[in-house]
Design a protein around this motif. Structure first.
Motif, mmCIF file in Angstrom:
data_model
loop_
_atom_site.group_PDB
_atom_site.id
_atom_site.type_symbol
_atom_site.label_atom_id
_atom_site.label_comp_id
_atom_site.label_asym_id
_atom_site.label_seq_id
_atom_site.Cartn_x
_atom_site.Cartn_y
_atom_site.Cartn_z
ATOM 1 N N ILE A 253 70.367 50.070 74.405
ATOM 2 C CA ILE A 253 70.967 49.274 73.335
ATOM 3 C C ILE A 253 69.892 49.115 72.274
ATOM 4 O O ILE A 253 68.807 48.595 72.548
ATOM 5 N N ILE A 254 70.185 49.585 71.071
ATOM 6 C CA ILE A 254 69.193 49.514 70.004
ATOM 7 C C ILE A 254 69.746 48.740 68.812
ATOM 8 O O ILE A 254 70.960 48.668 68.604
ATOM 9 N N LEU A 255 68.830 48.172 68.046
ATOM 10 C CA LEU A 255 69.179 47.418 66.842
ATOM 11 C C LEU A 255 68.554 48.104 65.642
ATOM 12 O O LEU A 255 67.364 48.449 65.670
ATOM 13 N N ILE A 256 69.341 48.297 64.584
ATOM 14 C CA ILE A 256 68.867 48.941 63.365
ATOM 15 C C ILE A 256 69.031 47.972 62.192
ATOM 16 O O ILE A 256 70.130 47.531 61.893
ATOM 17 N N GLY B 180 69.391 54.418 57.973
ATOM 18 C CA GLY B 180 70.144 53.706 59.004
ATOM 19 C C GLY B 180 71.342 54.496 59.502
ATOM 20 O O GLY B 180 71.615 54.531 60.705
ATOM 21 N N LEU B 181 72.054 55.150 58.592
ATOM 22 C CA LEU B 181 73.209 55.940 58.994
ATOM 23 C C LEU B 181 72.799 57.141 59.847
ATOM 24 O O LEU B 181 73.445 57.456 60.849
ATOM 25 N N LEU B 182 71.718 57.818 59.449
ATOM 26 C CA LEU B 182 71.255 58.956 60.237
ATOM 27 C C LEU B 182 70.740 58.511 61.601
ATOM 28 O O LEU B 182 70.991 59.179 62.617
ATOM 29 N N MET B 183 70.036 57.377 61.651
ATOM 30 C CA MET B 183 69.574 56.858 62.943
ATOM 31 C C MET B 183 70.754 56.512 63.848
ATOM 32 O O MET B 183 70.725 56.771 65.059
#
Length: 341
Positions: A156-159, A167-170
């Motif tokens: 679970i990651i937070l951007i 952000g979209l690419l990540m």
């Protein structure tokens, strides 16, 4: 090949706000024996441009040509025989007329003379516009999610923030690896875009309690990793939202740089803290080739999709407006500048 004596470039004569940006005539760049010369078609606009303009990062002198992301066509190859015979150089397949993307400081001009190792050959399956809209942010996303924190299935990651170009690419990359993505953004419109790109949970940080929402979504444990492009305004809450043995990756400084703090604060959860830069992951010829191939493969197979917010003109006012828009928090996706056909 004969070159013009001067070219048009985007420069600053001192550090400061967008008002210091000026398109002006400068001498044709010095062509070193190990350099490729590229006729530029598109420029990519990035936060790092504003860091140099503001003086956050030092410059070598004035007038200073800004920008470190461009795409175009090779018009001249290196003349150094040791370069031409270098096995790593030969692997790239550079030719006059090759479409390429450039990651080199000082490239926001009509022509750029750049070390060959900073130049990525664009495959036929990828357009020159797509390449410039993905190069720096795409390489950042891939290298950070492999080396700063290797995102895995079940993470679970937070951007912070999730609806910009990076952000979209990540998000797309993390979802392709099987992670759950929580992202912060400012408006419902940006939230919808983030959702469309795969974000599982979007938090509107202006109207929601980000910390409470993240802890609720993770049953109080926090996230495995945080990729934070905001900086000063989110750092303290990051330390609450990260889980034990989690990794906090400081990606950028959109709200300002993180103030100095005592590392002993990390012992509470055994948190890993990194402030990497993409160019230290794409440093050697082998690393450049590896990450370049990875990026263009992910673009070609549709895993990564770029979103161009707007094309701006190659003028003083056009570049000023692009940087103003980028830092306003109102844009989504990538901002590019059209230089030539």
């Amino acid at each position: 090949m004969s070159y013009p004596s001067s070219i048009q470039a985007i420069t600053i004569s001192k550090t400061g706000g967008p008002e210091v940006i000026e398109k002006r005539e400068v001498p044709f760049p010095k062509v070193a024996p190990n350099h490729l010369v590229v006729k530029i078609q598109y420029l990519g606009v990035n936060f790092i441009d504003t860091y140099y303009r503001e003086g956050v990062y030092p410059v070598s002198g004035f007038p200073f040509v800004i920008g470190k992301e461009a795409s175009g066509v090779v018009v001249a190859l290196p003349t150094d025989e040791s370069v031409l015979n270098n096995p790593d150089y030969k692997k790239r397949g550079y030719k006059e007329g090759s479409r390429v993307a450039v990651d080199y400081l000082g490239s926001h001009a009509e022509y750029a003379s750049v070390p060959w190792n900073t130049v990525y050959v664009i495959p036929e399956s990828v357009s020159t516009l797509t390449a410039v809209s993905a190069l720096v942010q795409g390489l950042t996303a891939i290298s950070f999610m492999e080396e700063a924190y290797n995102v895995q299935k079940g993470d679970i990651i937070l951007i912070h923030t999730v609806a910009g170009g990076l952000g979209l690419l990540m998000t797309q990359l993390a979802k392709s690896r099987g992670a759950t993505v929580i992202g912060t953004t400012s408006t419902p419109e940006k939230a919808a875009l983030a959702k469309a790109n795969g974000t599982d949970h979007v938090i509107l940080y202006k109207s929601e309690d980000t910390v409470a929402r993240v802890l609720e979504l993770t049953n109080g444990e926090g996230v495995h990793a945080i990729f934070d492009g905001v900086g000063k305004d989110t750092f303290e809450s990051d330390l609450i939202m990260i889980r034990r043995k989690g990794t906090l990756v400081s990606v950028g400084n959109a709200s300002g740089t993180v103030p100095p703090f005592p590392p002993i604060r990390l012992v509470q959860k055994n948190v890993k803290l990194l402030r990497p830069t993409m160019n230290n992951y794409t440093y050697t010829p082998a690393e450049v080739l590896y990450y370049g191939n990875a990026l263009f493969s992910l673009l070609a197979n549709g895993t990564l999709k770029t979103q161009v917010f707007q094309e701006y003109p190659f003028t003083t006012e056009g570049v000023k407006q692009a940087q103003i828009d980028l830092t306003s928090g109102k844009t989504t996706g990538k901002l590019v500048i059209k230089v030539s056909d």
